[in-house]
Design an enzyme around this catalytic site. Structure first.
Site, PDB file in Angstrom:
ATOM      1  N   ASP A  67       0.744  -1.257   0.084  1.00 38.98           N
ATOM      2  CA  ASP A  67       0.058   0.061   0.131  1.00 38.98           C
ATOM      3  C   ASP A  67       0.833   1.059  -0.071  1.00 38.98           C
ATOM      4  OD1 ASP A  67       0.885  -0.607   2.650  1.00 38.98           O
ATOM      5  OD2 ASP A  67      -0.777  -0.929   3.436  1.00 38.98           O
ATOM      6  N   ASP A 136      -7.539  -2.531  14.470  1.00 40.19           N
ATOM      7  CA  ASP A 136      -8.920  -2.836  14.050  1.00 40.19           C
ATOM      8  C   ASP A 136      -8.985  -4.139  13.019  1.00 40.19           C
ATOM      9  OD1 ASP A 136      -7.842  -2.103  11.224  1.00 40.19           O
ATOM     10  OD2 ASP A 136      -9.193  -0.329  11.017  1.00 40.19           O
ATOM     11  N   HIS A 138      -7.185  -4.748  10.269  1.00 40.20           N
ATOM     12  CA  HIS A 138      -6.899  -4.818   8.885  1.00 40.20           C
ATOM     13  C   HIS A 138      -5.669  -5.287   8.518  1.00 40.20           C
ATOM     14  CE1 HIS A 138      -4.785  -0.652   9.580  1.00 40.20           C
ATOM     15  NE2 HIS A 138      -3.892  -1.424   9.491  1.00 40.20           N
ATOM     16  N   GLU A 143      -9.753  -2.091   5.520  1.00 37.65           N
ATOM     17  CA  GLU A 143     -10.265  -1.541   6.814  1.00 37.65           C
ATOM     18  C   GLU A 143     -11.649  -2.458   6.922  1.00 37.65           C
ATOM     19  OE1 GLU A 143      -8.717   0.077   8.636  1.00 37.65           O
ATOM     20  OE2 GLU A 143      -8.275   2.016   8.096  1.00 37.65           O
TER      21      GLU A 143
HETATM   22  C1  F6R Z   1       1.468  -1.420   5.891  1.00 34.24           C
HETATM   23  C2  F6R Z   1       0.256  -2.142   5.958  1.00 34.24           C
HETATM   24  C3  F6R Z   1      -0.576  -2.118   7.386  1.00 34.24           C
HETATM   25  C4  F6R Z   1       0.151  -2.314   8.728  1.00 34.24           C
HETATM   26  C5  F6R Z   1      -0.674  -2.034   9.965  1.00 34.24           C
HETATM   27  C6  F6R Z   1       0.101  -2.241  11.221  1.00 34.24           C
HETATM   28  O1  F6R Z   1       1.957  -1.584   4.794  1.00 34.24           O
HETATM   29  O2  F6R Z   1      -0.210  -2.780   5.381  1.00 34.24           O
HETATM   30  O3  F6R Z   1      -1.577  -2.814   7.299  1.00 34.24           O
HETATM   31  O4  F6R Z   1       0.867  -3.454   8.629  1.00 34.24           O
HETATM   32  O5  F6R Z   1      -1.480  -0.924   9.880  1.00 34.24           O
HETATM   33  O6  F6R Z   1       0.812  -1.265  11.393  1.00 34.24           O
HETATM   34  P1  F6R Z   1       2.114  -1.323  12.538  1.00 34.24           P
HETATM   35  O7  F6R Z   1       2.933  -2.277  12.220  1.00 34.24           O
HETATM   36  O8  F6R Z   1       2.913   0.009  12.517  1.00 34.24           O
HETATM   37  O9  F6R Z   1       1.446  -1.497  13.927  1.00 34.24           O
END
Ligand code: F6R
Length: 258
Positions: A67, A136, A138, A143
């Site tokens: 992403d 959450d 994801h 989301e």
């Molecule tokens: C980032 C991504 C997100 C993160 C998630 C957790 O490329 O795909 O899904 O993996 O938001 O983020 P952290 O590791 O910062 O807690």
């Protein structure tokens, strides 16, 4: 789903790095799917170390990131382009032309998303997809309520994600509201999935992912539908798992398994 419980975040990263290294040693031209965020930082550090000290070779590897924030240029310090170059790409021998990251600044998102999906297929599909998880539930930026069949597209970030990610920005208003993200359907097509999580703030999402129903309200729960998904967690992220003893029992018995 294979669940590996490690002592702490560092063990989680080292265990994940061994999985990645094994894939690259078996298939030097593997296609890796990569995530950003705080969770995979230790994994990337270890891969850099393995490259520098042990000659782990990335010269034939291709990567696709999950992403990118819409509106952030490649040079923006919070863009995922910037993150990937700073934390991994500039320290290893991967050719630039083998690196794919969704564009946050294209003037035609629809065409870009189609091209990105097609490029993954043309490269032979993703061999190993690294994933983090949002509080959450994801994966990538899918989301709650995202279709489990979704493909690469623009998503509006949930308030919770914006709040969680505000720590990386100077002010919460600076967190972009939109992201371009691989879909859950795109992710499920990878041949292997490796989801990492550490910390108590991930414990509820991890329990829902592994032991809850498959639901678009926790998009990570779609991993239950994949035939080769591994989750590596630390003790804190594992703390709400009802079957924790069983996962540890499996790990302990693994060496003698027929
Ligand atoms: C980032 C991504 C997100 C993160 C998630 C957790 O490329 O795909 O899904 O993996 O938001 O983020 P952290 O590791 O910062 O807690």
């Amino acid at each position: 789903m294979e669940v590996i419980v490690t002592q702490n975040a560092q063990d989680m990263s080292l265990t994940a790095a061994r999985v990645v290294a094994k894939v690259l040693n078996t298939k030097p031209n593997a296609v890796l799917g990569l995530a950003t965020g705080s969770t995979p930082l230790g994994l990337y550090q270890e891969l850099v170390r393995m490259h520098q000290d042990e000659g782990l070779d990335f010269s034939q590897v291709t990567t696709f990131n999950l992403d990118e924030y819409v509106g952030l240029t490649r040079k923006h310090p919070q863009s995922y382009h910037y993150f990937m170059y700073e934390n991994l790409f500039k320290h290893i021998n991967i050719p630039k032309q083998n690196i794919f990251i969704p564009s946050g600044t294209t003037d035609n998102y629809e065409a870009f998303c189609q091209w990105y999906e097609q490029r993954i297929v043309e490269c032979g599909g993703i061999d190993l997809q690294i994933l983090g998880i949002g509080s959450d539930g994801h994966i990538a930026f899918n989301e709650p309520s995202s279709s489990l069949g979704s493909r690469t597209r623009i998503k509006t970030l949930a308030k919770q994600t914006i709040d969680d990610n505000a720590r990386f920005f100077d002010a919460p208003e600076q967190v972009p509201i939109y992201a371009i993200t691989m879909g859950v359907g795109t992710i499920l097509e990878a041949r292997r999935l490796l989801l990492l999580a550490n910390g108590v703030n991930k414990a509820a999402a991890i329990a829902a992912t592994i032991e809850g129903p498959v639901t678009s309200m926790i998009t990570a729960s779609a991993l239950q539908l994949h035939r080769n998904a591994m989750v590596i967690v630390d003790r804190d992220a594992a703390s709400q798992l009802k079957m924790l003893d069983y996962y540890e029992w499996i790990q302990a018995k693994m060496p003698d398994a027929p």
